[in-house]
Design a protein around this motif. Structure first.
Motif, PDB file in Angstrom:
ATOM      1  N   UNK A   1      65.883  41.059  87.483  1.00  0.00           N
ATOM      2  CA  UNK A   1      65.200  40.409  86.470  1.00  0.00           C
ATOM      3  C   UNK A   1      65.210  40.631  85.398  1.00  0.00           C
ATOM      4  N   UNK A   2      64.743  39.714  84.557  1.00  0.00           N
ATOM      5  CA  UNK A   2      64.637  39.967  82.912  1.00  0.00           C
ATOM      6  C   UNK A   2      63.333  38.795  82.714  1.00  0.00           C
ATOM      7  N   UNK A   3      62.062  39.217  81.973  1.00  0.00           N
ATOM      8  CA  UNK A   3      61.607  38.816  81.581  1.00  0.00           C
ATOM      9  C   UNK A   3      61.112  38.252  79.812  1.00  0.00           C
ATOM     10  N   UNK A   4      61.470  39.391  79.597  1.00  0.00           N
ATOM     11  CA  UNK A   4      61.114  39.072  78.074  1.00  0.00           C
ATOM     12  C   UNK A   4      62.205  40.165  77.501  1.00  0.00           C
ATOM     13  N   UNK A   5      62.984  39.210  75.897  1.00  0.00           N
ATOM     14  CA  UNK A   5      64.233  39.903  75.314  1.00  0.00           C
ATOM     15  C   UNK A   5      63.729  39.729  74.074  1.00  0.00           C
ATOM     16  N   UNK A   6      63.922  41.432  73.309  1.00  0.00           N
ATOM     17  CA  UNK A   6      63.283  40.909  72.108  1.00  0.00           C
ATOM     18  C   UNK A   6      64.903  41.563  70.849  1.00  0.00           C
ATOM     19  N   UNK A   7      64.684  39.714  70.291  1.00  0.00           N
ATOM     20  CA  UNK A   7      66.912  40.664  69.566  1.00  0.00           C
ATOM     21  C   UNK A   7      66.102  41.250  67.856  1.00  0.00           C
ATOM     22  N   UNK A   8      65.949  42.162  68.229  1.00  0.00           N
ATOM     23  CA  UNK A   8      65.737  43.062  66.981  1.00  0.00           C
ATOM     24  C   UNK A   8      67.132  43.345  66.039  1.00  0.00           C
ATOM     25  N   UNK A   9      68.232  43.514  66.859  1.00  0.00           N
ATOM     26  CA  UNK A   9      69.074  44.063  65.953  1.00  0.00           C
ATOM     27  C   UNK A   9      69.648  43.893  64.759  1.00  0.00           C
ATOM     28  N   UNK A  10      69.926  43.882  63.617  1.00  0.00           N
ATOM     29  CA  UNK A  10      69.796  43.712  62.854  1.00  0.00           C
ATOM     30  C   UNK A  10      70.331  44.100  61.699  1.00  0.00           C
TER      31      UNK A  10
ATOM     32  N   UNK B   1      61.211  35.362  74.165  1.00  0.00           N
ATOM     33  CA  UNK B   1      61.630  35.093  73.201  1.00  0.00           C
ATOM     34  C   UNK B   1      61.235  35.973  72.175  1.00  0.00           C
ATOM     35  N   UNK B   2      61.213  37.500  71.642  1.00  0.00           N
ATOM     36  CA  UNK B   2      60.581  36.960  70.375  1.00  0.00           C
ATOM     37  C   UNK B   2      61.482  37.720  70.255  1.00  0.00           C
ATOM     38  N   UNK B   3      61.795  37.128  68.115  1.00  0.00           N
ATOM     39  CA  UNK B   3      63.074  37.105  67.091  1.00  0.00           C
ATOM     40  C   UNK B   3      62.457  38.214  66.126  1.00  0.00           C
ATOM     41  N   UNK B   4      62.888  38.942  65.675  1.00  0.00           N
ATOM     42  CA  UNK B   4      62.714  39.609  64.404  1.00  0.00           C
ATOM     43  C   UNK B   4      63.146  39.483  63.116  1.00  0.00           C
ATOM     44  N   UNK B   5      62.410  37.934  62.454  1.00  0.00           N
ATOM     45  CA  UNK B   5      63.241  37.736  60.940  1.00  0.00           C
ATOM     46  C   UNK B   5      62.132  38.348  60.104  1.00  0.00           C
ATOM     47  N   UNK B   6      61.810  37.777  58.815  1.00  0.00           N
ATOM     48  CA  UNK B   6      60.969  38.759  58.164  1.00  0.00           C
ATOM     49  C   UNK B   6      61.001  38.220  56.917  1.00  0.00           C
ATOM     50  N   UNK B   7      60.281  38.923  55.662  1.00  0.00           N
ATOM     51  CA  UNK B   7      59.391  37.686  54.928  1.00  0.00           C
ATOM     52  C   UNK B   7      60.469  37.152  54.184  1.00  0.00           C
ATOM     53  N   UNK B   8      62.069  37.447  54.450  1.00  0.00           N
ATOM     54  CA  UNK B   8      62.913  36.899  53.935  1.00  0.00           C
ATOM     55  C   UNK B   8      63.733  35.317  54.570  1.00  0.00           C
ATOM     56  N   UNK B   9      62.835  35.655  55.291  1.00  0.00           N
ATOM     57  CA  UNK B   9      62.856  34.264  56.999  1.00  0.00           C
ATOM     58  C   UNK B   9      61.887  32.845  56.123  1.00  0.00           C
ATOM     59  N   UNK B  10      60.596  33.440  55.556  1.00  0.00           N
ATOM     60  CA  UNK B  10      59.842  32.600  55.600  1.00  0.00           C
ATOM     61  C   UNK B  10      59.494  32.425  53.557  1.00  0.00           C
ATOM     62  N   UNK B  11      60.588  33.092  52.811  1.00  0.00           N
ATOM     63  CA  UNK B  11      59.745  33.267  51.623  1.00  0.00           C
ATOM     64  C   UNK B  11      61.336  33.088  51.003  1.00  0.00           C
ATOM     65  N   UNK B  12      61.664  33.029  50.160  1.00  0.00           N
ATOM     66  CA  UNK B  12      62.866  32.449  49.206  1.00  0.00           C
ATOM     67  C   UNK B  12      63.732  34.039  48.483  1.00  0.00           C
TER      68      UNK B  12
ATOM     69  N   UNK C   1      55.269  46.619  66.360  1.00  0.00           N
ATOM     70  CA  UNK C   1      55.900  46.416  67.700  1.00  0.00           C
ATOM     71  C   UNK C   1      53.951  46.266  68.560  1.00  0.00           C
ATOM     72  N   UNK C   2      52.650  46.476  67.908  1.00  0.00           N
ATOM     73  CA  UNK C   2      52.093  46.279  68.387  1.00  0.00           C
ATOM     74  C   UNK C   2      51.786  44.654  68.691  1.00  0.00           C
ATOM     75  N   UNK C   3      52.337  43.527  67.385  1.00  0.00           N
ATOM     76  CA  UNK C   3      52.880  42.439  67.239  1.00  0.00           C
ATOM     77  C   UNK C   3      53.121  42.032  68.801  1.00  0.00           C
ATOM     78  N   UNK C   4      54.567  42.550  68.441  1.00  0.00           N
ATOM     79  CA  UNK C   4      55.164  42.212  69.854  1.00  0.00           C
ATOM     80  C   UNK C   4      55.122  42.848  70.940  1.00  0.00           C
ATOM     81  N   UNK C   5      54.022  43.149  71.161  1.00  0.00           N
ATOM     82  CA  UNK C   5      53.082  43.529  72.475  1.00  0.00           C
ATOM     83  C   UNK C   5      52.143  42.232  72.965  1.00  0.00           C
ATOM     84  N   UNK C   6      51.315  41.786  71.820  1.00  0.00           N
ATOM     85  CA  UNK C   6      50.764  41.004  71.516  1.00  0.00           C
ATOM     86  C   UNK C   6      51.840  39.163  72.472  1.00  0.00           C
ATOM     87  N   UNK C   7      53.117  39.076  71.365  1.00  0.00           N
ATOM     88  CA  UNK C   7      53.334  38.055  72.095  1.00  0.00           C
ATOM     89  C   UNK C   7      54.190  37.926  73.147  1.00  0.00           C
ATOM     90  N   UNK C   8      54.337  39.302  73.701  1.00  0.00           N
ATOM     91  CA  UNK C   8      55.485  39.386  75.279  1.00  0.00           C
ATOM     92  C   UNK C   8      54.309  39.335  76.152  1.00  0.00           C
TER      93      UNK C   8
END
Ligand SMILES: NC(=O)c1ccc[n+]([C@@H]2O[C@H](COP(=O)([O-])OP(=O)(O)OC[C@H]3O[C@@H](n4cnc5c(N)ncnc54)[C@H](O)[C@@H]3O)[C@@H](O)[C@H]2O)c1
Length: 253
Positions: free
Chosen positions: A83-92, A138-149, A225-232
């Protein structure tokens, strides 16, 4: 009992940097992990390392910009672990900090295909599975560049804003199916991402780094990684559609 006992997690970009650290943290907490990465050498080394430590790990060589690879990644996960329970989209990937007037089409297309298209394609593949099982993360890797200009090149900034948007959209649309989608927006993290690249756009670099002096310090991958663990984990059961800044207060300034 550990925090991700028997959960099955796919981590794209899992062979290096933040993704590898997330996979490690998940495995330490009882998850079976699938590392999905297009760097075959690093992938093999990481999977062997995991197996030597006694973790349940499987590697799939993928380019997240390619639909068939995404399908293979998810199908192989289910064939291997059931099965699949968690997807982390980290490739970037980065965009050489190209400012708007210097953007090259091939850089634009590559960054958009990987950083945005990869997440769309992987989400599109797992969501029907999650809806059927009435759970999934689903956990995505955004960035500071994803919330500021002003803290990245134009393409990377546009791509990470798209990640922020996709996170909120999916979180909002699929919460009622027991599905949660959140993102992490780090500032600088000590990985190989920025160290291994030549050919920076000097204007874009200068403009994007103007505020760096106000940053406390870069993060270590374990702090992300500890944040991702919390979100997962179930500890974040009421957190959905959120983009969590991981920048030691930089964006709060
Ligand atoms: N390092 C930072 O300072 C930082 C800051 C904010 C956000 N991020 C984001 O975090 C994520 C991970 O970054 P990192 O620092 O760990 O980078 P990294 O370069 O150390 O690792 C990225 C991994 O992704 C893989 N990858 C790249 N393109 C791929 C593709 N098309 N298909 C499959 N795998 C692919 C690479 O082979 C590599 O193993 C990225 O999305 C990045 O934008 C990083």
């Amino acid at each position: 009992m550990t925090r991700l006992d028997n959960k099955i997690a796919i981590i794209t970009g899992g062979a290096n940097g933040i993704g590898k650290q997330i996979a490690t943290r998940f495995a330490e907490e009882g998850a079976k992990v699938v590392l999905a990465d297009f760097n075959g050498e690093a992938l093999e080394a990481s999977v062997n390392e995991f197996k030597e430590k006694g973790y349940a790990a499987h590697g799939v060589k993928v380019n997240v910009a390619v639909e068939e690879d995404i399908n293979k990644m998810v199908d192989e996960t289910i064939a291997t672990f059931g099965r699949v329970d968690i997807l982390v989209n980290c490739a970037g990937v980065l965009d050489l900090m190209q400012a708007a007037h210097n953007v090259e089409d091939d850089i634009w297309n590559r960054v958009m295909d990987i950083n945005v298209g990869g997440i769309m394609r992987a989400s599109r593949k797992v969501l029907p599975i999650y809806m059927e099982q009435k759970s999934g993360i689903i956990i995505n890797l955004s960035s500071m560049a994803g919330v500021t200009g002003g803290r990245g090149g134009l393409t990377y900034t546009a791509a990470k804003h798209a990640v922020t948007g996709m996170t909120k959209n999916i979180g909002s649309h699929y919460g009622e199916f027991g599905i949660r989608c959140n993102a992490i927006a780090p500032a600088q993290v000590n990985t190989g991402l920025t160290t291994s690249i030549d050919g920076w756009d000097q204007f874009g670099l200068k403009q994007s780094t103007r505020g760096v002096a106000t940053m406390n310090r870069p993060a270590e991958p374990i702090e992300i990684a500890n944040i991702a663990l919390f979100l997962a984990s179930e500890e974040s059961s009421y957190v959905n559609g959120v983009v969590l800044a991981a920048d030691s207060g930089w964006s709060a300034y």
